[in-house]
Motif scaffolding. Structure first.
Motif, PDB file in Angstrom:
ATOM      1  N   GLY A 185     -10.636  41.995 -18.962  1.00  0.00           N
ATOM      2  CA  GLY A 185     -11.189  40.689 -18.601  1.00  0.00           C
ATOM      3  C   GLY A 185     -10.219  39.717 -17.978  1.00  0.00           C
ATOM      4  O   GLY A 185     -10.522  38.534 -17.853  1.00  0.00           O
ATOM      5  N   THR A 186      -9.033  40.200 -17.567  1.00  0.00           N
ATOM      6  CA  THR A 186      -8.089  39.311 -16.891  1.00  0.00           C
ATOM      7  C   THR A 186      -7.983  39.738 -15.428  1.00  0.00           C
ATOM      8  O   THR A 186      -8.199  40.913 -15.097  1.00  0.00           O
ATOM      9  N   PRO A 187      -7.620  38.821 -14.524  1.00  0.00           N
ATOM     10  CA  PRO A 187      -7.433  39.211 -13.123  1.00  0.00           C
ATOM     11  C   PRO A 187      -6.140  39.971 -12.870  1.00  0.00           C
ATOM     12  O   PRO A 187      -5.830  40.274 -11.727  1.00  0.00           O
ATOM     13  N   ALA A 188      -5.389  40.279 -13.942  1.00  0.00           N
ATOM     14  CA  ALA A 188      -4.120  41.005 -13.793  1.00  0.00           C
ATOM     15  C   ALA A 188      -4.172  42.340 -14.515  1.00  0.00           C
ATOM     16  O   ALA A 188      -3.153  42.850 -14.967  1.00  0.00           O
ATOM     17  N   GLY A 189      -5.362  42.927 -14.619  1.00  0.00           N
ATOM     18  CA  GLY A 189      -5.532  44.140 -15.422  1.00  0.00           C
ATOM     19  C   GLY A 189      -4.753  45.334 -14.935  1.00  0.00           C
ATOM     20  O   GLY A 189      -4.452  46.239 -15.712  1.00  0.00           O
TER      21      GLY A 189
END
Length: 459
Positions: free
Chosen positions: A97-101
């Motif tokens: 759920g993070t944009p840095a997955g």
């Protein structure tokens, strides 16, 4: 109180006190407190203040800013050592759920994930963490990465906020509570906290063109806390420096800490002056290689450096925004202490026992025509040195299977083996497939590709 402890010589203590007095006066900071650690023990602390007859002692809290990141990194490495994650894992495997997955845990620790340096506005250091209630709020949705992952060092505060969230996800409780239970309590650091506890310094900004001050807000940064929330004292940070230097098996091994202070991203330029490992900054200062971290938040600066070669560490804390550079002060305190009281080496002592077969391996060896020497050390260790200043000199640790593992430089992690003939005599050494022989390119049957049958000759 301006000077404490009598572990150092009076001339050394005066030099240290003079350095922090100059920093407080020229840096125009309300107060500055500092400490020196030698061989794991606090041996000096001192302070200067704008208030006549009063200065903070080593038990007064200051906000330590990005020094917080060293604590978060230790929590992450504990997870790795327990087998709960791998440093090569993408963050999204454990924290969706993070944009840095796609960024790996190692890249986040080393600031090489390419993530933005700061959060989307407003300025996170001066605003309540409630404005960023979810991890998805820590980075821009459209362009969270400013550089390709793994390609370069780019400092990222949100990256460490994500690491704190990772700790919470895998431990099932807030990262601050995990830190208290797993790290602070075992190390006796009861004056290191998420929020200030009395006695603590207030943070100030000093006007650049006038000797007037402005109080800074003491914000709770919420999810951004792992990037710079902690408060601590000079005495507690002295304990932290001792731990970072030697390790403590209750928290993290010395081997893992050594891994943390190895540069993870290549220094830019031949004459590098700074680098970054796994949560630890690296610095060249006065001919020394230091590791530790700097820190700043509105109203505070902090610095902690360790010189492994000198057995020294130093801490400096101030309560003014931007100046003075507490990191510079801490580095200078190490240099001053080492200059006035250089480290006295342990006396040479012979080995208490010796293996005759290992003793027979010592002496000259040749990689092709390049001359090396092999020395026998304690605990069956070996040290291979070139007769030039080559980075291929290495130390080796003995293993249970009769091989040795390289500990540093070119051969770090590589295996050294003794290759024997059918009659049991030593033919050569195999070092990561390189062949070392007792003579330059001889005997021929041990050298891959063979040797010209006419041998060495004049031309």
């Amino acid at each position: 109180m301006t000077d404490q402890y009598d572990e150092l010589l009076p001339t050394t203590r005066r030099a240290l006190l003079h350095r922090i007095a100059v920093a407080q006066a020229e840096g125009r900071t309300p107060s500055l407190v500092a400490a020196v650690v030698r061989d794991g023990r606090l041996v000096w602390s001192g302070a200067r203040s704008m208030v006549d007859g009063h200065a903070p002692d080593a038990d007064v809290q200051y906000r330590i800013g990005s020094l917080t990141k060293t604590f978060v990194a230790v929590l992450v490495l504990r997870l790795r050592d327990e087998g709960l994650l791998d440093l090569a894992d993408p963050l999204g495997r454990h924290l969706p759920g993070t944009p840095a997955g796609d960024a790996t845990v190692a890249q986040l620790l080393a600031h090489s994930a390419g993530l933005a340096a700061e959060t989307p506005g407003p300025w996170w250091e001066r605003t309540d963490g409630a404005l960023r209630p979810a991890v998805a709020d820590l980075l821009e949705d459209e362009r969270p990465q400013k550089h390709p992952a793994g390609r370069r060092y780019h400092y990222s505060n949100p990256g460490y906020a994500l690491l704190g969230a990772l700790v919470e996800r895998l431990r099932g409780e807030p990262w601050g509570e995990v830190l208290r239970r797993e790290v602070l309590e075992p190390l006796g650091m009861d004056r290191t906290t998420l929020l200030p506890q009395h006695p603590h310094a207030g943070g100030f900004a000093v006007h650049p063109w006038a000797d007037v001050m402005l109080p800074e807000p003491l914000t709770d940064t919420g999810l951004m806390g792992p990037a710079g929330q902690l408060w601590s004292t000079a005495a507690d940070l002295a304990r932290w420096a001792a731990f970072l230097a030697a390790g403590d098996d209750k928290v993290l091994s010395a081997d893992t800490l050594a891994e943390m202070r190895r540069a993870s991203t290549g220094p830019e330029g031949a004459d590098w002056s700074s680098g970054y490992g796994l949560g630890l900054q690296l610095l060249r200062h006065d001919g020394r290689v230091l590791h530790g971290h700097t820190g700043s938040m509105p109203g505070f600066t902090a610095g902690l450096w360790i010189s492994e070669a000198d057995g020294l560490a130093a801490v400096a804390l101030s309560n003014a925004t931007s100046v003075p550079s507490s990191a510079q002060v801490a580095a200078d305190l190490i240099a001053l202490t080492a200059e006035h009281e250089p480290c006295i080496p342990e006396p040479w002592r012979p080995l208490t026992s010796v293996d005759e077969e290992l003793l027979a391996l010592t002496g000259p060896w040749y990689w092709g025509a390049a001359a090396h020497t092999l020395r026998l050390k304690a605990d069956r260790g070996l040290e291979l040195a070139t007769l030039t200043n080559s980075p291929r000199s290495s130390r080796f640790r003995a293993e249970a299977d009769g091989t040795w593992t390289g500990l540093d430089n070119y051969y770090a992690g590589e295996t050294l083996r003794v290759v024997r003939r059918t009659d049991g005599s030593v033919s050569h050494l195999d070092l990561g497939s390189f062949v070392l022989t007792r003579e330059p390119y001889g005997p021929a049957d041990a050298v891959p590709g063979g040797v010209d049958p006419q041998g060495w000759r004049a031309f």
